[in-house]
Design an enzyme around this catalytic site. Structure first.
Site, PDB file in Angstrom:
ATOM      1  N   ILE A 232       0.814  -1.217   0.000  1.00 48.62           N
ATOM      2  CA  ILE A 232       0.000   0.000   0.000  1.00 48.62           C
ATOM      3  C   ILE A 232       0.849   1.269   0.000  1.00 48.62           C
ATOM      4  CG2 ILE A 232      -1.972  -1.067   1.154  1.00 48.62           C
ATOM      5  CD1 ILE A 232      -0.978   0.142   3.784  1.00 48.62           C
ATOM      6  N   GLY A 233       2.158   1.132  -0.015  1.00 41.61           N
ATOM      7  CA  GLY A 233       2.991   2.332  -0.032  1.00 41.61           C
ATOM      8  C   GLY A 233       4.458   1.995  -0.111  1.00 41.61           C
TER       9      GLY A 233
ATOM     10  N   GLY B   5       8.376   4.069   0.667  1.00 39.28           N
ATOM     11  CA  GLY B   5       9.111   5.266   1.073  1.00 39.28           C
ATOM     12  C   GLY B   5      10.600   5.057   0.992  1.00 39.28           C
TER      13      GLY B   5
ATOM     14  N   LYS C  77       9.173  -0.684   1.789  1.00 37.62           N
ATOM     15  CA  LYS C  77       7.794  -0.824   1.360  1.00 37.62           C
ATOM     16  C   LYS C  77       6.885  -1.077   2.566  1.00 37.62           C
ATOM     17  CE  LYS C  77       9.129  -2.763  -3.134  1.00 37.62           C
ATOM     18  NZ  LYS C  77       9.022  -3.928  -4.049  1.00 37.62           N
ATOM     19  N   VAL C  78       5.603  -0.715   2.389  1.00 35.10           N
ATOM     20  CA  VAL C  78       4.617  -0.920   3.449  1.00 35.10           C
ATOM     21  C   VAL C  78       3.494  -1.791   2.891  1.00 35.10           C
ATOM     22  CG1 VAL C  78       3.030   0.167   5.071  1.00 35.10           C
ATOM     23  CG2 VAL C  78       5.170   1.321   4.477  1.00 35.10           C
TER      24      VAL C  78
ATOM     25  N   LYS D 181       6.095  -2.782   7.695  1.00 38.51           N
ATOM     26  CA  LYS D 181       7.109  -2.016   6.963  1.00 38.51           C
ATOM     27  C   LYS D 181       8.331  -2.896   6.779  1.00 38.51           C
ATOM     28  CE  LYS D 181       9.176   1.649   8.816  1.00 38.51           C
ATOM     29  NZ  LYS D 181       9.365   3.059   9.244  1.00 38.51           N
TER      30      LYS D 181
ATOM     31  N   ASP E 204      11.851  14.143  13.343  1.00 43.92           N
ATOM     32  CA  ASP E 204      11.361  14.112  11.960  1.00 43.92           C
ATOM     33  C   ASP E 204       9.848  14.269  11.943  1.00 43.92           C
ATOM     34  OD1 ASP E 204      11.645  14.029   9.222  1.00 43.92           O
ATOM     35  OD2 ASP E 204      11.660  11.845   9.091  1.00 43.92           O
TER      36      ASP E 204
END
Length: 1001
Positions: free
Chosen positions: A693-694, A696, A700-701, A716, A827
């Site tokens: 689903i994502g 970064g 990956k997630v 993750k 962050d």
């Protein structure tokens, strides 16, 4: 009448001109000094009228005694620079007020030369450094000293106690991080002492302070006090106000505190005080008692019923029990009672409101029984009635029909019954009516209160049809009517409500078709019509609603195909248990909606994750042919051979798949931080694109279902490299260390981690609404992955944005102030604020986080890390950091929420924070920069206030930024809540009413 002798008269006439000349010369010299001041401060426009041709005693900033200049008052005059040493050339100066300017530098020791000074106010400037150890060299005549709101740090010097004539000492709201001297107790003339909002080292309240016989006002709010409150308050006979709130005080309330006859206000909230409230009370002038958020037990003293001047009684968040003394209900001045979240029982005193102008009545989350008092609005001033989560019974008092002042009614979760009084539905000021989880009956009126924005009536026995006149409910934002007995159809007029954001009518007996035309549901975000008897097709217009993200039409009799338009922006969708047929629209054909379509035999999909029939198999003709017995035998033989081969190859194929596809090996280790119903064998086979689903910078997630009950987790995957990158390894270890240590509802929950030599997996709770930046900035996702492929049209309304801001602030506040040792995130950004199905915010991604081993020291970082636009200015130039870098980053998020801009989106030369500050300093209206997608008159004050808070958080000097505790307090004031102005020692204060908790909006 006596006549002076001639020689004396001649002498007087001789000396008089010299006296006049001397006085005139002194005034001219003082005027010259003032003009030098003006020039030294670069001629600020606010004092342009200071000139040589006018008399300085006529200048409004100057005070004179006769023709002698004695005072300078330059409050809020945009003065820049330092305090020059020649200011004390004005020899008779007794009063100097430079409050609320932009003056910098260390404490001006040049003022030691002002030997007649009695009043000195340097507050709310930019002075910095330590207070000098010889500060006692200030004028021995000094009576008033105010330095609050500057950047002084370190210790308060003990020598300040040698200013023996001080009557008022104001040192609050500075970053003092050392100690305060117990010698302050030697200031025998002190009448006001304010040391609040300083981060002193943990200290006990000195007994010497309890001997200040003339002290009237004593403030030490949020000063890191520990230990018990000293007794012997008889040594403070003049005390009128005591504020020791938001500290770590323990033990009991001193038994002699309420024996002080002059005492009028007591604030001890936010400590760890235990025991019972003292029952010996002689402070009959008492006006305000706030003992909330402690661990007090026992009963409320009956003596409270003798406090005839008591206006505010606040005892919330304790462990108090028993019945309330009936006499409290008869207090003639009581207008605010907040005693929620305790263990009170018995019936509420029936006289509440009968003898006083009661405004706020909050007794929720207790065990009260019996009826709601009948006279709460007897004097027509009641604003908020909050009694939810008790055991109250009977009907809502009919007297509330005429309570035109009532704005909030929260009586949900009781045993109330009967019909709602007719006039109550139409009260002119009513904004929120929350009466769910009772046994109310009757029908809804066609007209409601004109200002009503929240109506929650779920889990009652309301019946009849939704009135056709519902289009008049123009201010309605939330309508929750789940689990009642409503029947009939859904009227077309219901779709004409322009401000409606949440509509819940599930669990009723509604029938007929959904409105084919959607008139103006432009704000609708959540729609739940499940568990009814609705039929017909799903209107395509639902898919055109720009902000609709949650749709539940399950367990009805809907038929036809799913409109392709529904795939545009939905985050949560449930169409299960209907009679729908056809293909799943492409934008819904992914793992994010794996449980959205069950119980519709006519639906099909080629994505196996959805668990539906394959569409390709349906396209076949379905012809059948007769197969000969010989063919059957041949086919049977082939099948047997294939079966044998399958048995032989299964182990090899599975092992090969796991090793090559998922990096699976025998060294996998699963470490869990709570009791789980799954293992790594549930996670590893699903690490493929169907569940992704994502993606970064760190990996990956995936969204992984882990059991048949529908539980889902987010995983993750840090790396699949043979040798894990050292930076990623450090981030993984930091995240595991911190998230395994801290627990908070506004911090993402780490359920466990799975690791091997070449791969790291972090297993989190799954948060349906993903990250804040996707909602604010319309971020794209890869097609057929994740939520819906595109969230381009999603718009968060302002109440949700404010709810998110408060949740994220609470998470950071917990990290900074409640964790031991404290944690800096490093962050903070909108992509690291995740949202669950109710838009509760949770801080995520702790890969760069740092634990502060010593709370008062800056953390040393080997490298600077963070994201452009969110990074505090000092962080880019130093390796020393503290929690104020998180405050800066959070301020940027507040600016994002209010303006809709991205953190890097100021202009071609600046970030959002710099651009916002330039706009504010330029004097342009704040309304011009607010996000036009949510900017409405009803939210303008809240949005402007939060924008200003964002500016405060992004101050260039770290010491000028608030703490996250202060940020939370400010956001509470701006929540969709009622605020009431009270007076605290003559100053206006704004109190947030917990009765309008954001969670209830």
């Amino acid at each position: 009448m006596s006549i002076l002798p001639l020689p004396s008269l001649l002498l007087l006439l001789f000396l008089l001109p010299f006296h006049v000349i001397s006085q005139s010369t002194s005034t001219q010299n003082d005027q010259t000094t003032l003009l030098r001041l003006k020039s030294f401060w670069s001629n600020p426009p606010s004092i342009n009228h200071w000139n040589q041709s006018s008399n300085p005693c006529s200048w409004p900033e100057i005070t004179c005694s006769g023709t002698t200049i004695t005072g300078i008052t330059l409050f809020n005059q945009n003065i820049n620079g330092t305090v020059p040493p020649f200011i004390c050339d004005i020899k008779n100066l007794t009063h100097l007020d430079l409050n609320y300017n932009d003056i910098t530098g260390n404490f001006p020791t040049a003022l030691y030369s002002c030997t007649n000074l009695q009043y000195l106010d340097l507050s709310q400037n930019y002075f910095e450094g330590n207070l000098p150890s010889d500060i006692s060299q200030l004028s021995p005549e000094l009576r008033y000293l105010s330095l609050f709101g500057n950047n002084f740090y370190g210790d308060i010097p003990a020598s300040i106690s040698r200013l023996s004539k001080l009557s008022s000492l104001q040192l609050h709201q500075c970053p003092f991080n050392g100690t305060f001297p117990q010698e302050i107790g030697d200031l025998e003339d002190l009448e006001e002492l304010n040391l609040s909002f300083n981060k002193f080292t943990p200290s006990r309240l000195p007994r010497s302070f309890i001997q200040l016989k003339k002290l009237r006002f004593f403030y030490m709010t949020e000063t890191n006090l520990i230990g018990e409150i000293p007794g012997n308050f008889s040594g403070m006979p003049a005390l009128e106000l005591l504020d020791l709130s938001v500290n770590n005080l323990t033990g009991s309330i001193p038994s002699d505190l309420f024996l002080l006859k002059n005492l009028t206000e007591v604030y001890l909230y936010g400590n760890d005080l235990t025991g019972e409230i003292p029952d010996s009370i002689q402070a009959l002038n008492m006006k305000i008692i706030d003992l909330s958020a402690n661990k007090l037990s026992g009963k409320v003293p009956s003596g409270f019923g003798n406090l005839m001047r008591l206006t505010n009684l606040t005892l919330m968040f304790n462990q108090l029990s028993g019945e309330l003394p009936a006499s409290i209900g008869r207090l003639p001045s009581l207008n605010d009672i907040r005693i929620f979240t305790n263990n009170f029982s018995g019936e509420l005193p029936p006289d509440f409101g009968r003898y006083s102008e009661l405004k706020l009545f909050e007794v929720d989350e207790n065990q009260f029984t019996g009826n709601i008092p009948q006279n709460l609005c007897y004097n027509g001033k009641l604003i908020g009635l909050v009694v939810y989560s008790n055991n109250l019974s009977g009907e809502i008092p009919k007297s509330l029909e005429t309570c035109s002042s009532l704005r909030v009614l929260q009586v949900y979760d009781n045993q109330l019954s009967g019909k709602i009084p007719d006039g109550l539905w139409n009260l002119s000021s009513l904004e929120k009516m929350m009466i769910s989880d009772n046994s109310f009956s009757g029908e809804l009126p066609s007209e409601l209160a004109p200002k009503l924005s929240i109506l929650e009536i779920s889990n009652n026995r309301f019946s009849g049809e939704i009135p056709t006149g519902v289009s008049s409910w123009t201010n309605m934002r939330v309508f929750k009517g789940s689990n009642n007995l409503f029947s009939g159809g859904i009227p077309q007029d219901l779709t004409a409500l322009p401000n409606l954001a949440t509509l819940l009518l599930d669990g009723n007996q509604l029938s007929g078709q959904l409105p084919a035309t959607i008139v103006s549901w432009n704000s609708l975000n959540t729609l739940n019509l499940s568990k009814n008897q609705l039929s017909g097709k799903i209107p395509a217009g639902l898919g055109l609603l720009k902000v609709l993200t949650v749709l539940d039409l399950s367990r009805n009799n809907l038929s036809g195909q799913i409109p392709a338009q529904l795939g545009r922006q939905l985050v949560s969708l449930d169409l299960s248990d209907n009679n729908l047929a056809g293909n799943i629209p492409s934008q819904l054909n992914n793992g994010a909606f794996e449980r959205s379509f069950q119980g519709n035999p006519g639906l099909c999909s080629n994505n196996p994750v959805l668990g539906l029939n394959s569409c390709s198999s349906r396209s076949q003709s379905g012809q059948s042919s007769k197969i000969s017995s010989k063919s059957v035998a041949i086919i049977g033989s082939i099948a047997a051979i294939l079966l044998l081969l399958a048995v032989i190859m299964t182990g090899y194929v599975i092992a090969l798949y796991r090793r090559r596809k998922h990096g699976f090996n025998s060294n996998w280790k699963f470490t869990s931080f709570q009791k789980l119903t799954f293992t790594e064998s549930t996670i590893l086979p699903r690490l493929n694109d169907n569940y992704m689903i994502g993606q970064g910078g760190s990996g990956k997630v995936y969204k992984i279902p882990v059991n048949r009950s529908g539980e889902v987790v987010a995983v993750k995957k840090i790396s699949t490299k043979k040798d894990l990158d050292l930076r990623l390894e450090k981030e993984f270890l930091a995240e595991v260390e911190i998230l395994s240590m801290i627990r908070h509802s506004n911090i993402v929950k780490l359920m466990g981690h799975i690791s091997s030599d070449n791969s790291k997996l972090l297993v989190y709770e799954y948060l349906e609404n993903r990250s804040l930046d996707r909602w604010l900035h319309r971020k794209q996702t890869p097609p057929n992955r994740g939520l819906t492929g595109s969230v381009r049209h999603m718009v968060l309304d302002w109440p949700k944005r404010l709810h998110i801001a408060l949740g994220a602030a609470r998470g950071l506040s917990y990290m900074h102030h409640d964790c031991c040792p404290a944690v800096i995130h490093r962050d903070v950004k909108s992509s690291n604020v995740l949202l669950d199905s109710e838009f509760n915010a949770k801080i995520a991604d702790f890969g760069l986080a740092k634990i502060l081993e010593k709370g008062n020291e800056l953390a040393a970082m080997s490298t600077v890390a963070g994201s452009f636009g969110y990074m505090a200015p000092e962080y880019a130039h130093t390796t020393k950091v503290n929690e104020k870098i998180d405050v800066y980053s959070f301020g940027v998020i507040l600016l994002e929420l209010t303006t809709g801009r991205e953190a890097s989106d100021g202009n071609e030369h600046s970030s959002l924070a710099e651009w916002a500050m330039q706009h504010a300093l330029g004097g342009e209206p704040i309304e011009d920069v607010l996000d036009k997608d949510v900017k409405e008159p009803m939210y303008m004050n809240e949005m402007s206030g939060v924008f200003k808070l964002g500016l405060w958080c992004t101050s260039r000097l770290p010491t000028n930024r608030p703490s996250m505790k202060e940020v939370c307090k400010m956001l509470l004031q701006y929540t969709p809540a009622m605020v009431v102005g009270t007076k605290k020692n003559g100053h206006d204060v704004v109190d947030h009413l917990p009765l309008l908790k954001l969670e209830n909006v």
